[in-house]
Design a protein around this motif. Structure first.
Motif, PDB file in Angstrom:
ATOM      1  N   LEU A 178      43.975 129.382  86.227  1.00 36.89           N
ATOM      2  CA  LEU A 178      44.018 129.650  87.667  1.00 36.89           C
ATOM      3  C   LEU A 178      45.449 129.886  88.142  1.00 36.89           C
ATOM      4  O   LEU A 178      45.689 130.779  88.958  1.00 36.89           O
ATOM      5  CB  LEU A 178      43.386 128.491  88.444  1.00 36.89           C
ATOM      6  CG  LEU A 178      41.860 128.400  88.335  1.00 36.89           C
ATOM      7  CD1 LEU A 178      41.357 127.066  88.862  1.00 36.89           C
ATOM      8  CD2 LEU A 178      41.194 129.554  89.091  1.00 36.89           C
ATOM      9  N   SER A 179      46.413 129.133  87.612  1.00 36.65           N
ATOM     10  CA  SER A 179      47.765 129.282  88.157  1.00 36.65           C
ATOM     11  C   SER A 179      48.539 130.418  87.501  1.00 36.65           C
ATOM     12  O   SER A 179      49.540 130.873  88.048  1.00 36.65           O
ATOM     13  CB  SER A 179      48.543 127.961  88.085  1.00 36.65           C
ATOM     14  OG  SER A 179      48.566 127.461  86.791  1.00 36.65           O
ATOM     15  N   LEU A 184      45.450 133.033  92.462  1.00 38.03           N
ATOM     16  CA  LEU A 184      46.283 131.902  92.879  1.00 38.03           C
ATOM     17  C   LEU A 184      47.684 131.961  92.276  1.00 38.03           C
ATOM     18  O   LEU A 184      48.587 131.247  92.722  1.00 38.03           O
ATOM     19  CB  LEU A 184      45.613 130.570  92.501  1.00 38.03           C
ATOM     20  CG  LEU A 184      44.221 130.322  93.084  1.00 38.03           C
ATOM     21  CD1 LEU A 184      43.740 128.923  92.709  1.00 38.03           C
ATOM     22  CD2 LEU A 184      44.226 130.488  94.594  1.00 38.03           C
ATOM     23  N   SER A 187      50.662 132.212  94.539  1.00 28.91           N
ATOM     24  CA  SER A 187      51.161 131.122  95.379  1.00 28.91           C
ATOM     25  C   SER A 187      51.251 129.794  94.633  1.00 28.91           C
ATOM     26  O   SER A 187      51.636 128.795  95.232  1.00 28.91           O
ATOM     27  CB  SER A 187      50.272 130.955  96.628  1.00 28.91           C
ATOM     28  OG  SER A 187      48.990 131.467  96.461  1.00 28.91           O
ATOM     29  N   ALA A 188      50.933 129.763  93.333  1.00 28.70           N
ATOM     30  CA  ALA A 188      50.802 128.457  92.679  1.00 28.70           C
ATOM     31  C   ALA A 188      52.106 127.906  92.132  1.00 28.70           C
ATOM     32  O   ALA A 188      52.118 126.845  91.532  1.00 28.70           O
ATOM     33  CB  ALA A 188      49.755 128.526  91.570  1.00 28.70           C
ATOM     34  N   LEU A 217      39.097 126.478  96.305  1.00 30.44           N
ATOM     35  CA  LEU A 217      40.223 127.018  95.548  1.00 30.44           C
ATOM     36  C   LEU A 217      40.879 128.204  96.256  1.00 30.44           C
ATOM     37  O   LEU A 217      42.091 128.250  96.409  1.00 30.44           O
ATOM     38  CB  LEU A 217      39.767 127.398  94.138  1.00 30.44           C
ATOM     39  CG  LEU A 217      39.392 126.196  93.261  1.00 30.44           C
ATOM     40  CD1 LEU A 217      38.775 126.662  91.954  1.00 30.44           C
ATOM     41  CD2 LEU A 217      40.609 125.314  92.989  1.00 30.44           C
ATOM     42  N   PHE A 218      40.053 129.167  96.702  1.00 32.48           N
ATOM     43  CA  PHE A 218      40.639 130.351  97.325  1.00 32.48           C
ATOM     44  C   PHE A 218      41.421 129.982  98.584  1.00 32.48           C
ATOM     45  O   PHE A 218      42.389 130.659  98.954  1.00 32.48           O
ATOM     46  CB  PHE A 218      39.545 131.372  97.655  1.00 32.48           C
ATOM     47  CG  PHE A 218      40.090 132.678  98.171  1.00 32.48           C
ATOM     48  CD1 PHE A 218      40.645 133.603  97.298  1.00 32.48           C
ATOM     49  CD2 PHE A 218      40.053 132.984  99.523  1.00 32.48           C
ATOM     50  CE1 PHE A 218      41.160 134.808  97.778  1.00 32.48           C
ATOM     51  CE2 PHE A 218      40.563 134.186 100.013  1.00 32.48           C
ATOM     52  CZ  PHE A 218      41.112 135.099  99.126  1.00 32.48           C
ATOM     53  N   ILE A 220      43.509 127.816  98.968  1.00 29.26           N
ATOM     54  CA  ILE A 220      44.925 127.569  98.635  1.00 29.26           C
ATOM     55  C   ILE A 220      45.728 128.855  98.843  1.00 29.26           C
ATOM     56  O   ILE A 220      46.806 128.854  99.436  1.00 29.26           O
ATOM     57  CB  ILE A 220      45.055 127.074  97.181  1.00 29.26           C
ATOM     58  CG1 ILE A 220      44.344 125.731  97.021  1.00 29.26           C
ATOM     59  CG2 ILE A 220      46.524 126.988  96.771  1.00 29.26           C
ATOM     60  CD1 ILE A 220      44.170 125.289  95.579  1.00 29.26           C
ATOM     61  N   ARG A 221      45.171 129.965  98.354  1.00 32.54           N
ATOM     62  CA  ARG A 221      45.824 131.257  98.522  1.00 32.54           C
ATOM     63  C   ARG A 221      45.834 131.686  99.994  1.00 32.54           C
ATOM     64  O   ARG A 221      46.851 132.145 100.518  1.00 32.54           O
ATOM     65  CB  ARG A 221      45.100 132.301  97.663  1.00 32.54           C
ATOM     66  CG  ARG A 221      45.505 133.738  97.884  1.00 32.54           C
ATOM     67  CD  ARG A 221      46.903 134.018  97.404  1.00 32.54           C
ATOM     68  NE  ARG A 221      47.288 135.407  97.595  1.00 32.54           N
ATOM     69  CZ  ARG A 221      48.532 135.797  97.827  1.00 32.54           C
ATOM     70  NH1 ARG A 221      49.510 134.907  97.865  1.00 32.54           N
ATOM     71  NH2 ARG A 221      48.811 137.056  97.978  1.00 32.54           N
ATOM     72  N   SER A 234      51.216 124.501  97.471  1.00 28.51           N
ATOM     73  CA  SER A 234      50.079 125.194  96.866  1.00 28.51           C
ATOM     74  C   SER A 234      49.793 124.648  95.467  1.00 28.51           C
ATOM     75  O   SER A 234      48.639 124.407  95.097  1.00 28.51           O
ATOM     76  CB  SER A 234      50.370 126.696  96.770  1.00 28.51           C
ATOM     77  OG  SER A 234      50.534 127.249  98.055  1.00 28.51           O
ATOM     78  N   ARG A 235      50.847 124.463  94.679  1.00 27.34           N
ATOM     79  CA  ARG A 235      50.672 124.002  93.310  1.00 27.34           C
ATOM     80  C   ARG A 235      50.087 122.583  93.266  1.00 27.34           C
ATOM     81  O   ARG A 235      49.173 122.289  92.494  1.00 27.34           O
ATOM     82  CB  ARG A 235      52.020 124.021  92.583  1.00 27.34           C
ATOM     83  CG  ARG A 235      51.940 123.542  91.165  1.00 27.34           C
ATOM     84  CD  ARG A 235      53.294 123.735  90.454  1.00 27.34           C
ATOM     85  NE  ARG A 235      53.309 122.999  89.214  1.00 27.34           N
ATOM     86  CZ  ARG A 235      52.721 123.426  88.114  1.00 27.34           C
ATOM     87  NH1 ARG A 235      52.105 124.575  88.113  1.00 27.34           N
ATOM     88  NH2 ARG A 235      52.746 122.687  87.023  1.00 27.34           N
ATOM     89  N   LEU A 238      46.415 122.724  94.148  1.00 26.27           N
ATOM     90  CA  LEU A 238      45.582 123.204  93.042  1.00 26.27           C
ATOM     91  C   LEU A 238      45.361 122.084  92.025  1.00 26.27           C
ATOM     92  O   LEU A 238      44.219 121.799  91.626  1.00 26.27           O
ATOM     93  CB  LEU A 238      46.240 124.411  92.366  1.00 26.27           C
ATOM     94  CG  LEU A 238      45.582 124.870  91.064  1.00 26.27           C
ATOM     95  CD1 LEU A 238      44.117 125.269  91.278  1.00 26.27           C
ATOM     96  CD2 LEU A 238      46.364 126.034  90.449  1.00 26.27           C
TER      97      LEU A 238
END
Lengths: 307, 307
Positions: A178-179, A184, A187-188, A217-218, A220-221, A234-235, A238
């Motif tokens: 994901l990261s 993501l 921004s992660a 999850l989305f 976060i973005r 953001s990290r 996540l």
């Protein structure tokens, strides 16, 4: 006396991506160590011996056979030679079921430890069983849960020196995908970016509504776009959502039970923090230490068989 | 009369990975279509016009300006020009807030439709708002939920011709990452492998225990190893668990409400099947049709402004 004469055996932690070897003395102390990226996933069956020799040749001598105790994916079906799983409930380390790998170099004797399997729910491990055995070598009466965070985090119920049940969460691999490979990634952030408050808020959200992961999850973005969140926020969100979702799924392993976390950095540290936030005091132990303790126990059993 | 004289405008569906263009007549019928992989994600800001011209140049003539109505990530901050989000609750298509893209070729007039944003929980969409507008053009009194499955599936609450709220699930992207880049790639099969019973059992498992997702994925791989599952079973299980986890997270959008699914193949078809399995009869409509209907509504508003 040169160091070489003290090397009694070699410990090999051989996973999918990496090979780590340790020159060990008779008492289980490390004399030297080396590593390479020649993990099981990169090797054809006839390339394992050469990958091992590239690291350990300075530790060998002409006049004796060097035992190598190996654990991990090296014993998978697509590894050097398959070491069939032992089915739980059973002791973690099946030293009586080690498999001898075929070698051309007569200075080597390579013994591979089998992994563990569980029929229902279906699950498998390779490598972690040796860490569990290493932990239990120092705390044989332990009854509770061992948590082994990583690419595929294992939660393991232990009693009377046996593994009773276990379950795997792909938390590490999913955080990585994901990261680094999903939307993501924009921004992660990167390793080291951290925000404790965002991590804890994300944990609380997931524990309060464990079924909401795919909706969480989305955002976060989206929040990074709309609110210009720092990468650290953001990290941490996540990781907090993924670790929170894992803890929600694994509640039966940690609620009201003693928990030992094998791993003191990265996902191990995050897991200890998350458990503490939920009121569970876990103990963390070093991964290399328990791996070597498990391989040392296997070496002693192997030596016993020789006598 | 040649086809060219009938082309009144061009519809452009311009996402992150692909660009699809349609030559349209005055009544909103498709005369021709083309596509390329020059999505927003592959282009620098000054490359968009050329990417469009490469496809549409045969549809242009020297003596008039061709309107191009575009939706999707082309209007993102990193796109051709940013078309700022409209905040919900609001009508899906903000034709009065279209942004004119800068062009060098005087035969083009490119209008980009803005996406939608939501403050809490934070969420955004670009492109789907035009599909929603297209659906509502044909069913203006609709009250209920529109589901738009895809890389980032959108669940959208609609009333009185407005988007009231929406939520994004990264289901498509996560299925793609898990089946192509995680350890599950070894057993997840390929497009077309399918087993209905495995899909439904996986759905039931997730709906019965929505918080268990992170514990339920690795077992697909373990079961394949231990039970030699067919690839069709593993793949259907993975999709069933992910769609099931999404439906668990989005229950407030489909329980007791009319649901229309925009998308008739792939994840769209799986979502319709899953809803039916849960006792929810949804209606499925074609994605291209509603996209073009939404862009046609924008074209008519643009023409109205011109008069």
């Amino acid at each position: 006396m040169s160091q070489d004469e003290n090397i009694a055996w070699i410990a090999a932690d051989w996973g999918t991506s990496n090979l780590r070897v340790y020159a060990m003395d008779e008492a289980g102390q490390v004399l030297a160590d080396k590593r390479s990226t020649k993990g099981m996933g990169t090797l054809a069956r006839d390339e394992f011996e050469q990958a091992l020799l590239e690291l350990v040749w300075p530790w060998l001598s002409q006049d004796r056979v060097m035992p190598v105790m190996a654990c991990g994916m090296v014993g998978a079906r697509q590894g050097w030679i398959e070491a069939p799983y032992s089915a739980v409930p059973c002791p973690p380390s099946s030293v009586d079921r080690m498999i001898r790998a075929p070698v051309r170099d007569s200075r080597l004797e390579v013994m591979i430890l089998p992994g563990l399997s569980q029929a229902d729910p279906p699950d498998v491990m390779r490598g972690e069983e040796t860490q569990i055995a290493g932990y239990l070598a120092g705390d044989p009466g332990f009854e509770g849960t061992l948590c082994l965070p990583g690419t595929h985090t294992k939660w393991v119920g232990v009693r009377d020196g046996r593994v009773e049940r276990f379950r795997t969460a792909m938390t590490g691999e999913m955080i990585d995908l994901l990261s680094n490979r999903s939307v993501l990634r924009h921004s992660a952030g990167t390793f080291g970016d951290w925000d404790d408050a965002a991590f804890r808020a994300a944990l609380d959200e997931m524990l309060a509504d464990p079924g909401s992961l795919l909706a969480q999850l989305f955002s976060i973005r989206a929040s990074a776009l709309l609110n210009s969140d720092r990468a650290a926020v953001s990290r941490s969100r996540l990781i907090g959502r993924m670790v929170g979702a894992e803890l929600a799924a694994m509640r039966a392993f940690w609620q009201g039970l003693p928990v030992v976390v094998i791993g003191t950095v990265g996902l191990g540290a995050f897991t200890v923090d998350a458990l503490r936030h939920l009121g569970v005091e876990s103990r963390a132990v070093d991964t290399v230490q328990v791996t070597l303790a498990g391989l040392f126990a296997a070496y002693r059993a192997y030596q016993g068989d020789k006598r």
